[in-house]
Design a protein around this motif. Structure first.
Motif, PDB file in Angstrom:
ATOM      1  N   SER B 191       2.062  -0.516   6.885  1.00  9.81           N
ATOM      2  CA  SER B 191       3.265  -1.343   6.676  1.00  9.81           C
ATOM      3  C   SER B 191       3.004  -2.488   5.707  1.00  9.81           C
ATOM      4  N   GLU B 192       1.778  -2.981   5.674  1.00 13.33           N
ATOM      5  CA  GLU B 192       1.492  -4.072   4.747  1.00 13.33           C
ATOM      6  C   GLU B 192       1.517  -3.586   3.293  1.00 13.33           C
ATOM      7  N   GLU B 195       5.005  -3.000   2.217  1.00 14.86           N
ATOM      8  CA  GLU B 195       5.706  -4.238   1.891  1.00 14.86           C
ATOM      9  C   GLU B 195       5.347  -4.711   0.477  1.00 14.86           C
ATOM     10  N   ARG B 199       7.849  -5.025  -2.839  1.00 14.55           N
ATOM     11  CA  ARG B 199       7.873  -6.238  -3.649  1.00 14.55           C
ATOM     12  C   ARG B 199       7.720  -5.867  -5.136  1.00 14.55           C
ATOM     13  N   PHE B 200       6.766  -4.966  -5.416  1.00 11.08           N
ATOM     14  CA  PHE B 200       6.532  -4.583  -6.814  1.00 11.08           C
ATOM     15  C   PHE B 200       7.737  -3.861  -7.393  1.00 11.08           C
TER      16      PHE B 200
END
Lengths: 657, 263
Positions: B191-192, B195, B199-200
């Motif tokens: 999940s990190e 995320e 964002r990218f």
């Protein structure tokens, strides 16, 4: 004007800056790696940037006595922000950049911050999140524009726009900047640094220009530092050590500071810069050594043998050669050969080949780790210091470096041990006060300027060096009256590369017990080489083989303790391997990564109670905070083991001492 | 979600049908992508999502229909035409040069931007040198953008999966595409990592104004990122619209989503 007189006139950082512009305008003042290339600014260029920024800050209303928060990784622009604020007589307040928004809100509010200078979108988002709670923050200036294009809040400003406004203002008021700088005095507040606070809320340590500059200069005199040093600024800007080594001493001595490209590239940037003067907390040296050992284990056999052979030789004579003690010709020649084949290349890989002086402080460093670096010929020394006096209390003198002491008092520092065994000191670096906290100030600092360190210690009878045992308030007693010095034992455990953290319990109990955090890298590598399968941290921590590995470490520590009659009864009877890594986001560590023992004890009270029962397993469920601030829960069955306890061995005591 | 999508259509496909022998993979699909938007294609496994991307960048040639890209209508695309006209993509299964460094992999994405020939490049003088410096700078900007400075010189084969995905995005970005096709950029990530990748994707879209066509299975990601969503099922077009419309479409729920999302 002679040197000394000139120096006393240079009593603020903007004045020091101006003097470097005169003395060495074309020498590099600061560097930063950007887009893969080192970019540098000379003292003259840096001064122009700072002047523009200072005037820009003035147009945003920053005045004498106002506070400027600085939040981000080590960046030239953020360091310039410090000088720019100081030029206006304002006070820079650096914050820990990885703190979550709530922690920042406390400091922003407590320090009455008027403007925040931040690095990037991540920090801007935090400022927006806490804006309601900190109405005193009028403006936010950001360095990196990425991702901020669509932010339309009027109080957000691009760094370059602020500088442009400053240039225009400077053009119309050309005497403004110089007049402001001339108004500054040595007794003005230079900076406010928030202590990470092992207990309670952080406190703002108020330091004057005199505090900072005199202490920085004394350090330079003692170690003969020059304007030719190279340093890497990679530790948090909010930490007093970074402020001293990467800012204050650079301004006083005139040496160049390099900022890494990114927090993740610090190791390779270190290698490219090759610092001559280096500071790192023990954990950085530990990590470096762990990495070296992991890589050597994976290296080809011939390399490994070569490494082991010469490291054995270095252990034998390296430290004596560094201390300029006599060694036999054969040993000396073999050491020279080792330098060509192993030590030199190794120091090169570590980035420490040119290092003339390396400091470590903050925690005790393992004697093996300490000797490893010294045997390679790196002059690593321990110092003892505090934020409250701009670092320096004690430093180990060259040639008198012992793993278990922190050396002799630094220049102009007086030290006494009070009746309770607590170390107290007085120096020109002693802080003015804790900001808006007269009670804490009064309880820490006496009226005639003596500061209570909160550390228990004594002067060694033989060499006159100061020895630190533990935090005075942490030293306790077992029920049988045995001295219980938790940190002392924790450090012994942490000296094993497999142990990342240890938390000892025992004060007011019948015996000592320990929580262990394994080092995922070191233990993971160890497990892989033994073909042990594991899915993650929890799984690895619960492996029978890992328990056996850690038990060996605990047994060795117990053996060690058994040789000191005062501490023999505080041997660890039972221990467990914790199912999660202790984390600052969960409040288990401070931001400087020190264990908050009582907090951990409360949080895992079921585990502590199990350690003092005869259970061999305990179920535990824990709330965890992820990096983005969300929380989740983690459940595990933690095993509890008994360690071997050794008989008191008073015969060996003489030999050990 | 982004503010930049304009009514201008960058790509439109009309009645595309694609078969492999008797297998009908795409059956008369029509949709468009507007300049600056994030357009998702979702559907169960085997729905034809990746085939659709392969048609857009010219790797598959449909038997029927037409593709209009930047105003030019063609029966089918050819890979070099797609690449030369500003379409770049990443792959479901990472397709990087495993033995080459991150930097070199990203530099290969600059290939089409290099005009000098092999001779000059080998000598590394004159225009070839200038060109190499320009391309290196562009590659470094991407490395900075994606925060992968620490792995600049590491061989990508040794990197963890999540980072390889990021390098692959970097290589696609190196071509400075107008239309970026992302085939399951978050598959297999924790999940990190997801995320970060979200964002990218958002940053690429807002910083560079790049139009993005995204195939993704994580519904949370799709519904959060997308301006519009196209739903395919066994080669047929099931629905097309803004996330809310798609989410509440009964056909989509039956075929794919299962239970309605609670938001």
């Amino acid at each position: 004007m002679d040197q000394k007189e000139q120096d006393t006139n240079l009593d603020t950082f903007p004045k020091l800056l101006a003097s470097h512009v005169k003395l060495r305008p074309t020498q590099d003042a600061i560097r930063e790696k950007d887009l893969g290339i080192w970019q540098s600014w000379t003292w003259a260029e840096a001064a122009a940037e700072i002047r523009a920024l200072a005037c820009g800050l003035a147009t945003l209303g920053l005045k004498r006595g106002d506070k400027l928060a600085i939040i981000g990784d080590n960046r030239p622009r953020l360091y310039w922000g410090m000088t720019a604020a100081q030029a206006l007589g304002a006070v820079p307040v650096p914050l820990y950049q990885d703190a979550v928004a709530d922690e920042m809100a406390y400091v922003l509010d407590n320090a009455d911050v008027k403007i925040a200078l931040v690095e990037d979108q991540e920090q801007v988002d935090k400022m927006l999140e806490v804006r309601d709670r900190c109405p005193n923050v009028e403006h936010v200036i950001f360095d990196d524009t990425r991702g901020l294009r669509h932010y339309e809040q009027e109080f957000l400003h691009d760094f370059e726009t602020v500088q442009q406004a400053g240039v225009a203002y400077d053009h119309d008021h050309s005497d403004f900047y110089d007049r402001e700088v001339a108004t500054g005095k040595g007794s003005d507040v230079s900076i406010m640094l928030y202590t990470s606070g092992t207990t309670g809320n952080p406190k703002g340590v108020v330091l004057s220009n005199d505090n900072v500059i005199i202490t920085a200069r004394n350090g330079i005199i003692r170690e003969n530092l020059t304007s030719k040093e190279e340093v890497l600024a990679y530790l948090p800007m909010a930490w007093v050590g970074d402020n001293l080594f990467s800012y204050a001493q650079s301004y006083v001595a005139g040496f160049c500071v390099s900022c890494p490209e990114d927090a993740t590239t610090a190791a390779s940037d270190l290698r490219e810069i090759g610092p001559t003067y280096y500071f790192a907390p023990p954990r950085v040296y530990e990590n470096m050594l762990t990495q070296v050992m992991i890589r050597m284990e994976d290296a080809a056999e011939i390399k490994r043998k070569l490494f082991n052979y010469f490291m054995e030789h270095a252990r034998k004579v390296g430290v004596r050669i560094l201390n300029r003690e006599p060694v036999s010709l054969k040993d000396s020649l073999l050491y020279k050969l080792g330098d060509v084949l192993v030590y030199g290349p190794l120091k090169d890989v570590l980035g420490l080949r040119r290092t003339r002086l390396a400091y470590t402080a903050g925690e005790a460093i393992g004697p093996e780790i300490f000797d490893f670096y010294r045997s390679l010929g790196i002059n690593i020394k321990q110092l003892y210091g505090q934020t409250e006096c701009m670092v320096f209390i004690c430093v180990q003198p060259d040639g008198e470096v012992y793993a278990d002491t922190v050396g002799t008092p630094a220049i102009d520092v007086e030290i006494k041990i009070d009746d309770n065994g607590e170390i107290i000191y007085r120096s020109p670096g002693v802080f003015r006060e804790y900001y808006k906290n007269p009670e804490s100030t009064a309880s820490t600092k006496t009226e005639d300027g003596w500061v209570h360190t909160g550390d228990a210690g004594f002067f060694d009878e033989h060499n006159g060096h100061l020895k630190i045992i533990d935090r005075a308030k942490d030293v306790g007693k077992l029920n049988d009256g045995t001295l219980f010095a938790p940190k002392y034992i924790e450090n012994k455990l942490k000296f094993f590369s497999f142990v990342k953290e240890a938390v000892l319990f025992g004060d007011g109990r019948d015996y000592s017990t320990a929580f262990i955090n394994i080092d995922l890298d070191a233990v993971g590598n160890w497990a892989e080489r033994r073909n042990l399968a594991y899915s993650g941290y929890i799984d690895l921590a619960n492996l029978e083989e890992v328990y056996q590995l850690i038990k060996d470490c605990v047994d060795k520590v117990n053996k060690d303790l058994s040789e000191d009659s005062r501490l023999a009864n505080s041997q660890i009877r039972r221990f467990l391997i914790l199912h999660k890594e202790l984390d600052a986001d969960d409040g288990e560590l401070t931001r400087t990564r020190k264990v908050r023992r009582s907090f951990v004890g409360d949080r895992y009270d079921t585990l502590v109670e199990s350690l003092y029962s005869d259970k061999t397993e305990c179920h535990v469920e824990t709330q965890v905070t992820f990096e983005d601030g969300r929380t989740g829960s983690l459940a595990a069955d933690v095993q509890i083991r008994d360690a071997e306890v050794f008989k008191v061995n008073s015969v060996n005591q003489e030999a050990a001492a | 979600m982004n503010q930049q999508s304009s009514p201008e259509t960058i790509l439109a496909v009309e009645n595309i049908s694609l078969s492999f022998g008797v297998m009908k993979v795409l059956d008369s699909i029509s949709f468009d992508i507007r300049r600056g938007e994030i357009r998702s294609i979702i559907g169960p496994n085997g729905a034809g999502k990746s085939s659709m991307l392969n048609v857009i960048n010219g790797f598959y040639h449909p038997q029927e229909g037409s593709i209009t890209f930047k105003g030019e209508t063609r029966k089918q695309m050819a890979p070099h035409v797609a690449a030369n006209h500003g379409i770049a993509r990443t792959f479901q299964n990472i397709a990087l040069f495993k033995g080459m460094s991150t930097l070199d992999n990203i530099m290969t994405g600059r290939n089409l931007k290099m005009k000098t020939n092999l001779f000059w490049q080998a000598l590394h003088i004159g225009p070839a040198r200038v060109e190499e410096l320009e391309n290196r700078e562009a590659a470094e900007k991407i490395i900075d953008f994606l925060g992968i400075q620490a792995i600049r010189k590491k061989p990508v084969g040794k990197l963890p999966y999540g980072l390889q995905k990021r390098v692959e995005l970097g290589r696609a970005l190196a071509a400075e595409p107008e239309l970026l096709l992302l085939d399951e950029p978050m598959a297999g990530m924790n999940s990190e990592e997801k995320e970060d990748m979200c964002r990218f994707v958002l940053d690429v879209n807002s910083e560079f104004g790049t139009t993005i066509a995204l195939i993704e299975h994580d519904m949370g990601v799709v519904m959060d990122l997308s301006d519009r969503v196209l739903v395919l099922d066994y080669g047929k077009q099931l629905a097309d619209g803004v996330p809310d419309e798609v989410r509440n479409n009964q056909d989509v729920i039956d075929a794919y989503l299962g239970v309605p999302h609670e938001h």
